[in-house]
Design an enzyme around this catalytic site. Structure first.
Site: not given
Ligand code: ASP
Length: 358
Positions: A221, A249
Site C-alpha cells: 500500500t 472486503r
Molecule cells: N492496509 C491495507 C488493507 O488492509 C493493506 C496494506 O497496507 O498493504 O487493505
C-alpha cells in the site's frame, strides 16, 4: 526613535514567522511487512529506493513551487500507483476472485474535508478519484460502480481492469488462494492476525510478522503526508488491499480515521498494515487524539499506537505522520517498511529495513 524600533521589531518578527511558515516537508510509505535484506536482491532494492525517491521528489517539487499539501500527496502517490512495485494502482494485489479492487482516501488538515473510494476497478488513479469525491461531491465515501461512474463523469482517466494486472501479483494469489487466508502482499504466511488471543506469548506476538514463506512478498500500500508553505497538512493513501480478500472486503485505507486522517491541529497520518486491526483500533484518529487530548508529540503518539497498542492487539503494520511544524514520525512494528521523507531542512531520507532510522 521608539516608533522606528517598534517597526523594525515587527518586521523582524514577521519575516521570521514567514520564514518558519514557508518550510515544507513530506513523507511517504510504500507498505510495511516482512521486508528483510536476506529476501531482497540488490537490483530490486535499488528499484525501490529509486521509485521512493522519485515519488518524494514529485511531491516535494509541488510544495517547493508553492503548491498545496493536497496536490503534493496526490503527486507523490500517483508515481507509486503507476509503478508495479507497489500494491496500489498498477500492480495491485488480487481478490479471491482474481480481480483488482482498489481503495483510496485523502484528507485535508485545514478544512478536515475528506474523500474516499472503495472497490473500484476501472479508474487509473484511485487517489485522484478520492480527491474528486472530496472536492466535487457532497459525500465522503463512494464505492464500486457508483464511484467509477462518478470518477469518469469527473473526467478522470479510465482503464480496462486488465491495466492493473501483473503476473507477479497473480502468482501471489495462486499460491495463497488454496489456504483460504488473506494476506498483506509483502508479508509471510504468519501474521499477527492468524493468532488467537492467549495462544502465543507476547514476545511471540511481537515476532508475529516473521518468516515470509515466499520471497517476493515485498510490496505494499502507498501513502503520503505533507506540510505546505501555508502551514496546511494533508494525508492520502491508496491500495489494492490484501491478497485473496473476499468479495466486497474493504480495508482501513478508505475509512477516514482508520488508515487516513488529517487535522492541522494535530497531524496528517497515512497507515499501512493489516486493515481489519487498523479499523478496529481507529489508528490514524487515535494518533491525532493522543496529540490533541494528551498533548503528545507526533512521534510519541505514533509510537504508542503502532508499537504498543497495535502490537498488543496483534495488528502488524506502520504509519507515516507529520505535524504542522513539519515533525515527521514513521514507526512500524514489522520487519520493514518502504518509506522516505524530505524534512523542513530539505534533508532526504529513504529507508526500507528496521535498522535504517533517520
Ligand atoms: N492496509 C491495507 C488493507 O488492509 C493493506 C496494506 O497496507 O498493504 O487493505
Amino acid at each position: 526613535m521608539r516608533n522606528l524600533l517598534t517597526i523594525v521589531a515587527i518586521f523582524l518578527f514577521m519575516s521570521q514567522s514567514f520564514a518558519q511558515q514557508s518550510k515544507v516537508a513530506i513523507a511517504i510509505h510504500g507498505g510495511a511487512g516482512t521486508i528483510t535484506r536476506d529476501r531482497m536482491t540488490e537490483e530490486r532494492e535499488a528499484e525501490y529506493r529509486a521509485k521512493l525517491e522519485e515519488a518524494l521528489q514529485a511531491g516535494y517539487s509541488v510544495l517547493e513551487n508553492g503548491g498545496t499539501s493536497l496536490d503534493a500527496v496526490v503527486s507523490a502517490i500517483q508515481v507509486m500507483e503507476e509503478s508495479p512495485l507497489f500494491n496500489a494502482g498498477k500492480g495491485a494485489v488480487f481478490t479471491n476472485e482474481g480481480k483488482n479492487e482498489l481503495d483510496a482516501a485523502i484528507m485535508d488538515g485545514e478544512t478536515r474535508k475528506a474523500g474516499a473510494v472503495a472497490g473500484i476497478s476501472s479508474i487509473k488513479s484511485p487517489v485522484a478519484a478520492a480527491r474528486a469525491v472530496m472536492d466535487n461531491s457532497p459525500h465522503v465515501m463512494m464505492i464500486g460502480r457508483g464511484a467509477e461512474q462518478f470518477a469518469s463523469e469527473q473526467g478522470l482517466a479510465t482503464v480496462d481492469p486488465s491495466y492493473f494486472y501483473t503476473d507477479r501479483r497473480f502468482e501471489q494469489l495462486e499460491r495463497i488462494r488454496s489456504t483460504e487466508k488473506q494476506q498483506l502482499d509483502h508479508d509471510g504466511d504468519r501474521r499477527p492476525g492468524d493468532q488467537r488471543p492467549g495462544d502465543k506469548s507476547s514476545e511471540d506476538k511481537k515476532q508475529g510478522y516473521l518468516d515470509a514463506k515466499f520471497p517476493d512478498r515485498k510490496f505494499g500500500t502507498v501513502g503520503a503526508v505533507a506540510l505546505d508553505q501555508n502551514g496546511n497538512i494533508a494525508a492520502a493513501t491508496s491500495t489494492g488491499g490484501m491478497t485473496n480478500k473476499r468479495y466486497g472486503r474493504v480495508g482501513d485505507v478508505p475509512v477516514i480515521g482508520a488508515g487516513t486522517y488529517a487535522d492541522n491541529a494535530t497531524a496528517a497520518i497515512s497507515a499501512t498494515g493489516h486493515g481489519e486491526y487498523f479499523i478496529r483500533s481507529v489508528v490514524a484518529y487515535d494518533i491525532s487524539a493522543l496529540m490533541k487530548y494528551q498533548n503528545k508529540s507526533v512521534k510519541e503518539a505514533a509510537n504508542e499506537v503502532v508499537k504498543d497498542k497495535l502490537v498488543e492487539m496483534g495488528g502488524g503494520g506502520g504509519v507515516i505522520a507529520i505535524d504542522h511544524d513539519g515533525n515527521i514520525a514513521m514507526p512500524f512494528n514489522t520487519k520493514g517498511m518502504y518509506r522516505g521523507s524530505i524534512d523542513t531542512e530539505g534533508i532526504v531520507y529513504i529507508g526500507i529495513y528496521e535498522d535504517e532510522q533517520p
